[in-house]
Design an enzyme around this catalytic site. Sequence first.
Site, PDB file in Angstrom:
ATOM      1  N   SER A   1       0.848  -1.198   0.000  1.00 56.61           N
ATOM      2  CA  SER A   1       0.000   0.000   0.000  1.00 56.61           C
ATOM      3  C   SER A   1       0.881   1.243   0.000  1.00 56.61           C
ATOM      4  CB  SER A   1      -0.901   0.001   1.234  1.00 56.61           C
ATOM      5  OG  SER A   1      -0.114   0.203   2.391  1.00 56.61           O
ATOM      6  N   LYS A   2       0.216   2.405  -0.121  1.00 61.25           N
ATOM      7  CA  LYS A   2       0.922   3.695  -0.218  1.00 61.25           C
ATOM      8  C   LYS A   2       1.919   3.889   0.917  1.00 61.25           C
ATOM      9  CE  LYS A   2      -0.877   5.843  -3.825  1.00 61.25           C
ATOM     10  NZ  LYS A   2      -0.028   5.803  -5.006  1.00 61.25           N
ATOM     11  N   ARG A   3       1.585   3.380   2.108  1.00 57.46           N
ATOM     12  CA  ARG A   3       2.484   3.663   3.239  1.00 57.46           C
ATOM     13  C   ARG A   3       3.838   2.959   3.097  1.00 57.46           C
ATOM     14  NH1 ARG A   3       2.081  -0.804   6.444  1.00 57.46           N
ATOM     15  NH2 ARG A   3       0.301  -2.073   5.846  1.00 57.46           N
TER      16      ARG A   3
END
Length: 467
Positions: free
Chosen positions: A239-241
């Site tokens: 994911s983006k994180r």
Amino acid sequence: DMSRPVVTRIAPSPTGSMHIGTARTALFNHLYARRHGGKFLIRVEDTDRERSTQENVDILFQGFAWLGLASDEEPVYQAQRADRHREVVDELVQRGAAFRCWMTPEETEAAREVARAEGRALRSTWRDRTDGDPSQPHVIRFRTPDDQPVVVVDAVQGEVSFPSKDLDDLVLLRSSGEPTYNLAVVVDDHDMGISHVIRGDDHLNNTPRQALIYDAMDWERPVFAHVPLIHGPDGKKLSKRHGATSVAEYADQGYLPEAMRNYLARLGWSHGDDELFSDAQAESWFDLEHIGRAPARLDFDKLNHVNGWWIRQADDERLAALVQQVRAGRGDVVADADLPRLIRAIPMVKDRADTLIALADQLAFALLNRPLAIAEKPAAQLTDEARARLARLSDRLAGLETWDAAFLDDSLKGFADAEEVGMGKIGPPLRAALTGGVASPDIAKTLAALGKAESLGRMADVLSPQA
């Protein structure tokens, strides 16, 4: 079955960015097709009209172009094929494999409750009725076999069996006349001659439904190969994180497309212990047997290692043009007149850069505007004594016919001997004059990279009376 010609495909939806997982799936399909002398095709699943803007479609193809993956035939757009999808639904109805269903949303919900209580999936009450009014809104559903295993032989997952009672009577055509995803995928894959469907294992649950549609049409099923998804460094879904998740972000962060191909090929597939390999090697080695069953983890250290290796293999003129782009992105134009200096400097620093961003930063010394702004600490090196010595060094360097790092290194040592001082008295003031305190390679390499005229010019700037 290798009797069919190998045709693979990637079928992305245009969502506004190309996910790194899509890029890897595309690469696997491309490599498999090349290995077997087959074709690699692209189909754009653009039936979601909200998201499938021309801009989003363009972003997809920019991603493919950057990765160096092109369709061997004109790309297919799923939305343009709705008439063909409806034609197949009609045929399924004629074959008795599909039926018209007039259940209301309320009736559907009630029937679903009953099915759940009985531990099975939805069965429509219209499966065997003939009293519906075709002029009234209705859907067309697939007649799912009652109680038999749907067996899928998967090239990665092995044999997977799905009880048909867990599969509902799938809607093939909505009341609006719009074909559904699972139906459209099968028709398109069949019509495109797809022999191998290599895709993320998030599609595994669609596979029994799709296999039943192939069987109902008496079409040969493709070989299915479901690849585990990419996880982030912490082992959780990417994911983006975790950092960059789209191809464009990797391009912006200074990764080379050939390094990305090398790294992504190795992400979930292996050939012995080989970590660094060319496109040609990947194309001759790639197989489905060596795709791992566990999710692959994104590892930025490994990616940087691979990218650094490819930077060292890359042509210096090409790297100079890429560094020019990086700097232009920062609003900093590299004049064409400065390009030769940039190209000369690249071999001096490229061993230490693992991205184009790092390479651009390490080349900043070569592109400073004269006269240099000299930082406080290096400026302290330029005492009167040091300036007088720099003036004598400048005269000596001006007389040199040869200007390469090894020769310059000897010249500096010879000058230090003549002055009866150590290099510690010569290097720091010279570096201050040449770079103003910006990071640069060792001093002889710095002189060699800058070239004779620029080096002497920068030295003259600090020696002039107004400096």
